[in-house]
Every structure is written in structure tokens, then in C-alpha cells.
Design a protein around this motif. Structure first.
Motif, PDB file in Angstrom:
ATOM      1  N   HIS A   1     -10.328  -1.883   0.201  1.00 55.11           N
ATOM      2  CA  HIS A   1     -10.073  -1.576   1.607  1.00 55.11           C
ATOM      3  C   HIS A   1      -8.703  -2.085   2.035  1.00 55.11           C
ATOM      4  CE1 HIS A   1     -14.396  -0.716   3.225  1.00 55.11           C
ATOM      5  NE2 HIS A   1     -13.794   0.348   2.752  1.00 55.11           N
ATOM      6  N   HIS A   2      -8.441  -3.345   1.781  1.00 56.84           N
ATOM      7  CA  HIS A   2      -7.177  -3.924   2.248  1.00 56.84           C
ATOM      8  C   HIS A   2      -5.982  -3.388   1.468  1.00 56.84           C
ATOM      9  CE1 HIS A   2      -8.476  -6.744   5.357  1.00 56.84           C
ATOM     10  NE2 HIS A   2      -9.584  -6.877   4.645  1.00 56.84           N
ATOM     11  N   PHE A   3      -6.159  -3.104   0.186  1.00 54.92           N
ATOM     12  CA  PHE A   3      -5.063  -2.498  -0.579  1.00 54.92           C
ATOM     13  C   PHE A   3      -4.686  -1.148   0.034  1.00 54.92           C
ATOM     14  CE2 PHE A   3      -6.208  -4.767  -4.834  1.00 54.92           C
ATOM     15  CZ  PHE A   3      -5.753  -5.951  -4.297  1.00 54.92           C
ATOM     16  N   THR A   4      -5.682  -0.361   0.384  1.00 56.42           N
ATOM     17  CA  THR A   4      -5.417   0.946   0.994  1.00 56.42           C
ATOM     18  C   THR A   4      -4.819   0.791   2.390  1.00 56.42           C
ATOM     19  OG1 THR A   4      -7.310   1.868  -0.217  1.00 56.42           O
ATOM     20  CG2 THR A   4      -6.432   3.173   1.603  1.00 56.42           C
TER      21      THR A   4
ATOM     22  N   LEU B   1       1.859  -2.515   5.803  1.00 59.56           N
ATOM     23  CA  LEU B   1       3.012  -3.060   5.079  1.00 59.56           C
ATOM     24  C   LEU B   1       3.987  -1.972   4.633  1.00 59.56           C
ATOM     25  CD1 LEU B   1       1.588  -5.906   2.800  1.00 59.56           C
ATOM     26  CD2 LEU B   1       3.183  -6.128   4.703  1.00 59.56           C
ATOM     27  N   ALA B   2       3.465  -0.816   4.220  1.00 64.86           N
ATOM     28  CA  ALA B   2       4.336   0.266   3.756  1.00 64.86           C
ATOM     29  C   ALA B   2       5.093   0.928   4.905  1.00 64.86           C
ATOM     30  CB  ALA B   2       3.529   1.317   2.995  1.00 64.86           C
ATOM     31  N   HIS B   3       4.846   0.483   6.130  1.00 61.54           N
ATOM     32  CA  HIS B   3       5.633   0.922   7.291  1.00 61.54           C
ATOM     33  C   HIS B   3       6.369  -0.257   7.913  1.00 61.54           C
ATOM     34  CE1 HIS B   3       4.383   5.184   7.924  1.00 61.54           C
ATOM     35  NE2 HIS B   3       3.366   4.798   7.164  1.00 61.54           N
TER      36      HIS B   3
ATOM     37  N   ASN C   1       8.485   0.008  -1.254  1.00 59.78           N
ATOM     38  CA  ASN C   1       8.244  -1.387  -1.577  1.00 59.78           C
ATOM     39  C   ASN C   1       7.632  -1.455  -2.968  1.00 59.78           C
ATOM     40  OD1 ASN C   1       6.870  -3.985  -1.836  1.00 59.78           O
ATOM     41  ND2 ASN C   1       7.340  -4.276   0.325  1.00 59.78           N
ATOM     42  N   TYR C   2       8.422  -1.929  -3.940  1.00 55.54           N
ATOM     43  CA  TYR C   2       7.984  -1.935  -5.330  1.00 55.54           C
ATOM     44  C   TYR C   2       6.830  -2.907  -5.560  1.00 55.54           C
ATOM     45  CZ  TYR C   2      12.483   0.377  -5.635  1.00 55.54           C
ATOM     46  OH  TYR C   2      13.531   1.237  -5.424  1.00 55.54           O
ATOM     47  N   ILE C   3       6.819  -4.020  -4.830  1.00 57.25           N
ATOM     48  CA  ILE C   3       5.725  -4.987  -4.974  1.00 57.25           C
ATOM     49  C   ILE C   3       4.425  -4.386  -4.459  1.00 57.25           C
ATOM     50  CG2 ILE C   3       4.860  -7.241  -4.254  1.00 57.25           C
ATOM     51  CD1 ILE C   3       7.764  -8.195  -4.108  1.00 57.25           C
ATOM     52  N   LEU C   4       4.512  -3.702  -3.321  1.00 65.01           N
ATOM     53  CA  LEU C   4       3.322  -3.093  -2.729  1.00 65.01           C
ATOM     54  C   LEU C   4       2.736  -2.020  -3.641  1.00 65.01           C
ATOM     55  CD1 LEU C   4       1.540  -3.147  -0.235  1.00 65.01           C
ATOM     56  CD2 LEU C   4       3.046  -1.473   0.831  1.00 65.01           C
ATOM     57  N   ALA C   5       3.586  -1.371  -4.419  1.00 62.71           N
ATOM     58  CA  ALA C   5       3.091  -0.350  -5.349  1.00 62.71           C
ATOM     59  C   ALA C   5       2.096  -0.927  -6.342  1.00 62.71           C
ATOM     60  CB  ALA C   5       4.259   0.290  -6.094  1.00 62.71           C
TER      61      ALA C   5
ATOM     62  N   THR D   1      -1.315  -0.891  -4.601  1.00 64.55           N
ATOM     63  CA  THR D   1      -1.780   0.361  -3.994  1.00 64.55           C
ATOM     64  C   THR D   1      -1.803   1.516  -4.983  1.00 64.55           C
ATOM     65  OG1 THR D   1       0.464   0.829  -3.223  1.00 64.55           O
ATOM     66  CG2 THR D   1      -0.996  -0.315  -1.695  1.00 64.55           C
ATOM     67  N   PHE D   2      -1.864   1.191  -6.289  1.00 68.09           N
ATOM     68  CA  PHE D   2      -1.976   2.214  -7.323  1.00 68.09           C
ATOM     69  C   PHE D   2      -0.802   3.205  -7.296  1.00 68.09           C
ATOM     70  CE2 PHE D   2      -6.061   0.897  -5.570  1.00 68.09           C
ATOM     71  CZ  PHE D   2      -6.638   0.282  -6.672  1.00 68.09           C
ATOM     72  N   GLY D   3       0.388   2.683  -6.924  1.00 65.51           N
ATOM     73  CA  GLY D   3       1.598   3.490  -6.935  1.00 65.51           C
ATOM     74  C   GLY D   3       2.004   4.069  -5.595  1.00 65.51           C
ATOM     75  N   GLU D   4       1.279   3.736  -4.530  1.00 70.19           N
ATOM     76  CA  GLU D   4       1.575   4.320  -3.225  1.00 70.19           C
ATOM     77  C   GLU D   4       2.658   3.570  -2.454  1.00 70.19           C
ATOM     78  OE1 GLU D   4      -0.564   7.156  -1.649  1.00 70.19           O
ATOM     79  OE2 GLU D   4      -0.419   7.352  -3.819  1.00 70.19           O
ATOM     80  N   GLY D   5       3.281   2.576  -3.069  1.00 67.53           N
ATOM     81  CA  GLY D   5       4.261   1.755  -2.356  1.00 67.53           C
ATOM     82  C   GLY D   5       5.592   2.432  -2.117  1.00 67.53           C
ATOM     83  N   TYR D   6       5.852   3.552  -2.783  1.00 66.01           N
ATOM     84  CA  TYR D   6       7.123   4.265  -2.587  1.00 66.01           C
ATOM     85  C   TYR D   6       6.946   5.235  -1.417  1.00 66.01           C
ATOM     86  CZ  TYR D   6       7.169   2.414  -7.298  1.00 66.01           C
ATOM     87  OH  TYR D   6       7.049   1.583  -8.380  1.00 66.01           O
ATOM     88  N   HIS D   7       6.718   4.649  -0.257  1.00 64.75           N
ATOM     89  CA  HIS D   7       6.228   5.405   0.887  1.00 64.75           C
ATOM     90  C   HIS D   7       7.339   6.143   1.632  1.00 64.75           C
ATOM     91  CE1 HIS D   7       2.568   6.282   2.948  1.00 64.75           C
ATOM     92  NE2 HIS D   7       2.979   5.854   4.124  1.00 64.75           N
ATOM     93  N   ASN D   8       8.553   5.623   1.576  1.00 68.25           N
ATOM     94  CA  ASN D   8       9.663   6.321   2.225  1.00 68.25           C
ATOM     95  C   ASN D   8       9.913   7.659   1.536  1.00 68.25           C
ATOM     96  OD1 ASN D   8      13.060   6.475   2.512  1.00 68.25           O
ATOM     97  ND2 ASN D   8      11.890   5.972   4.361  1.00 68.25           N
TER      98      ASN D   8
END
Length: 379
Positions: A191-194, A200-202, A218-222, A225-232
Motif C-alpha cells: 500500500h505505502h509503496f504504491t 513522493l514521486a510528485h 527519483n531513482y531511489i523511489l524506483a 515502486t517496482f520501477g515507477e519512480g521515473y514519474h516525470n
């Protein structure tokens, strides 16, 4: 309407708040009296990834953005483990997410970061949900598997988790570990990762593709989040099945989708070509540099601005020409492969252009570094 005027959804709020409080309150007692085995931790980690990838690969990239195609068997598996994730039905999830992309950072954004970090992370889910508009998700309305899951979601969510809890507890002879670790700790972490993607990704990262939106890379957040950190990148090119576009970007969702394509289980993977990506990055960096130069009152701004325009425009032109040459080369190779002389000429032209582009890229990176660190610039 301001989010403070919305009514709370008691069932959703009650469930999300109560399970986290009960879990955090009971965990010390569980760890005091017993510890999970390595096998239980390993199984829970696998379940975390199966449910997490079903959200990022299934709910997000497949249902929300239609970034690839697959058959009903894999779709049913993604729905099963996505249901286990406890994040609502695929229809509801995709409806909210499509609205998020359409109205990002506005009042119509269901989890706008402008309403606060914790609102985007968690509190937005406690409010009464907006009625699903069929015009936003017409493709999913026609999907029988999606609609079955949506209509029976609460029973399916608890049923699938209970089934897996009993199976893991029986196999490892540890029902308490299966209950706390394989179900509820896994549930809590996922839940919190998603939710980090909405908060955080914003908030924390850089914006190489779009400065106007709040979404960041955010490379750390990736990693969480299973790779979802490249949100921009994702907010600019949402239909791309990748979030991490470089080979070294941690994006297990991308690797899974691509890997399954080799087995014929996924197809029609949508991507953005490298030329479009490079042009976007150049333009965003160019705008950022021009804004930075405006703050430098003690330098010759006009000359620096001219240099920024000169190099960036030259790189954009070379990117466009190189793309045209590649398309021409591939077309001739496919239709008239016997024209070896023409193909060799095109190869040599592309090689020379590529060498010139490398020099321009070095000049561009040096210019960016000098302006960013306020170093003397050779005009």
C-alpha cells in the motif's frame, strides 16, 4: 469542490485506518513471541512482487494506459494478484488514474499533490469516491473480466487473500506467520509503496522531461515502486510501457513485460523513439537554462542565451536529420537491398553526423555545467 467539503467514505476509511492501527499495535507482540522463518520471509517477498507487479504492470500500464496487449490467461492472473493487493478494482483504479493524468496538479486531480503531501499519499482515499464515468473507461466497461472483478471486488479481495494465507500457512506449517507476514505486512508495505507514487514521486526528484508538472524522476523511489519512480518521464510519455528508459534503470515491470513478449504472452509494446525523447530533454533543459541565466545579472546574458539557442537548435536539427537518414536507410534496405553503394553512402553520412552530434553533446553538457555551477563560460 475543495477536498475539505467532501464526505468521508466510512467503509473505505474504516478499513484502511483500522487495519494499519491493528497491525502496528499487534506486531510487537508477534515478534516478541515468535519470528518468521526464512522461508516465510521469502514467500512473502515473492507475494509482494507478484501483487506489486500486477498493480504496476496490470492496473497501471495495461489497464490505465493500454501500453501493451496480452491474452486472457495472463490478464486473469494480473487481475487475481491485483485483487490481492487490496487497492480497489481495476476499473476504479484506472478511472482515477486516467483522471489524474488528464487533470494533474489541478482541483480535478483526484490525488493532487497541491492539496498536500499526506492528502496525495493517503487521505484522498478516505473521501467518497466520484462516480465512474463510462466515457473515461469505455474500453474497460466492455471487458467482462474487469467488470466481474469490479462487481464482486470486496468478496474477491478477501477471498483471494484468505486462500493464499491458508495455502502458505499449510505449506510452511505457520499460520501466524502467514497471517502477519504473508498477508498483512505485505499488504501494508505494498500500500505505502504504491502511495509513494502519488506523494513522493510528485515531491522529491528531478524533472528532465517537464518542468511544469509536479511529477519527478527519483531513482531511489524506483526501488520501492517496482520501477515507477521515473514519474516525470511517465507523465510526458504515459503510453510507453517503460518508465525507466535506460538499460540500467531499475524497472522490473518493464523487464517483466518485455520478457513475456519473448514468450509470446505480451505484444504490441508501445514505446517512444529515442529521437523524440532526446528532443524533449533538450527543450526542457534549454528552457531551464534560459530561466537560470535571467538570474545572472553580472554576466553577458545575451551572449549566453545566444549560445544556448545555437547549440540546442543544432542538436535538435541533427536529431531530426539523423532520424530521417535512418528511416531512409531502413526503407532502401527493405525494398532494394541490392543498392549497396547508396546504403554505404547513407551509413557514412550517418556516421559523420553522429560524430558531430557527440561533439555538440559535449559542448551542451559543458554549457549546462558552467551555468549550473556559475563557472566562466567561453562564448
Amino acid at each position: 469542490m475543495s477536498h475539505t467539503k467532501k464526505t468521508f467514505s466510512l467503509p473505505i476509511a474504516g478499513f484502511l485506518i483500522s487495519y494499519q492501527i491493528l497491525l502496528l499495535a499487534s506486531l510487537p507482540f508477534y515478534f516478541y513471541f515468535m519470528l518468521p522463518s526464512l522461508a516465510m520471509i521469502a514467500v512473502s517477498f515473492v507475494l509482494l512482487y507478484l501483487t506489486g507487479l500486477s498493480i504496476t504492470g496490470g492496473y497501471h500500464r495495461f489497464y490505465s494506459h493500454r501500453s501493451f496487449r496480452t491474452g486472457k490467461t495472463l490478464e486473469a492472473l494480473m487481475l487475481f494478484f491485483g485483487t490481492m493487493a487490496g487497492q480497489g478494482s481495476a476499473l476504479r483504479w484506472a478511472f482515477d488514474h486516467r483522471r489524474h493524468h488528464a487533470y494533474v496538479d489541478t482541483d480535478e486531480d483526484p490525488y493532487s499533490i497541491n492539496k498536500g503531501f499526506w492528502y496525495a499519499h493517503f487521505f484522498w482515499m478516505l473521501h467518497k469516491q466520484k462516480e465512474i464515468d463510462p466515457k473515461v473507461v469505455p474500453d474497460l466497461i466492455r471487458n467482462k473480466l474487469v467488470m466481474f472483478q469490479h462487481h464482486f471486488y470486496p468478496a474477491l479481495m478477501f477471498g483471494s487473500n484468505i486462500l493464499v494465507f491458508l495455502l502458505v500457512g499449510w505449506l510452511l506449517e505457520d499460520f501466524w506467520g502467514a497471517f502477519f507476514v504473508a498477508w498483512w505486512i505485505r499488504f501494508f508495505l505494498l500500500h505505502h509503496f504504491t502511495w509513494f507514487i502519488n506523494s513522493l514521486a510528485h515531491t522529491w526528484g528531478d524533472k528532465p522531461f517537464c518542468q511544469e508538472q509536479s511529477a519527478v524522476n527519483n531513482y531511489i523511489l524506483a526501488l520501492l515502486t517496482f520501477g515507477e519512480g521515473y514519474h516525470n518521464y511517465h507523465h510526458v510519455f504515459a503510453h510507453d510501457y517503460r518508465n525507466g528508459i535506460r538499460w540500467y534503470h531499475f524497472d522490473p515491470t518493464k523487464w517483466l513485460i518485455k520478457g513475456l513478449s519473448f514468450l509470446g504472452l505480451t505484444h504490441e509494446l508501445k514505446t517512444v523513439d529515442s529521437f523524440t525523447i532526446q528532443k524533449r530533454m533538450i527543450r526542457e533543459k534549454k528552457n531551464l537554462l534560459l530561466e537560470q541565466v535571467k538570474e545572472l545579472w553580472y554576466v553577458k546574458r545575451e551572449e549566453i542565451e545566444a549560445k544556448i539557442h545555437e547549440i540546442s537548435d543544432r542538436i535538435e536539427t541533427d536529431i531530426r536529420v539523423l532520424n530521417q537518414l535512418k528511416e531512409q536507410y531502413l526503407k532502401i534496405k527493405e525494398t532494394t537491398p541490392s543498392c549497396r553503394e547508396l546504403l554505404n553512402d547513407l551509413q557514412n553520412e550517418m556516421k559523420c553526423l553522429h560524430q558531430r552530434m557527440q561533439e555538440d553533446w559535449r559542448a551542451w553538457k559543458n554549457l549546462c555545467s558552467c551555468i549550473t555551477h556559475l563557472k566562466p563560460i567561453e562564448i
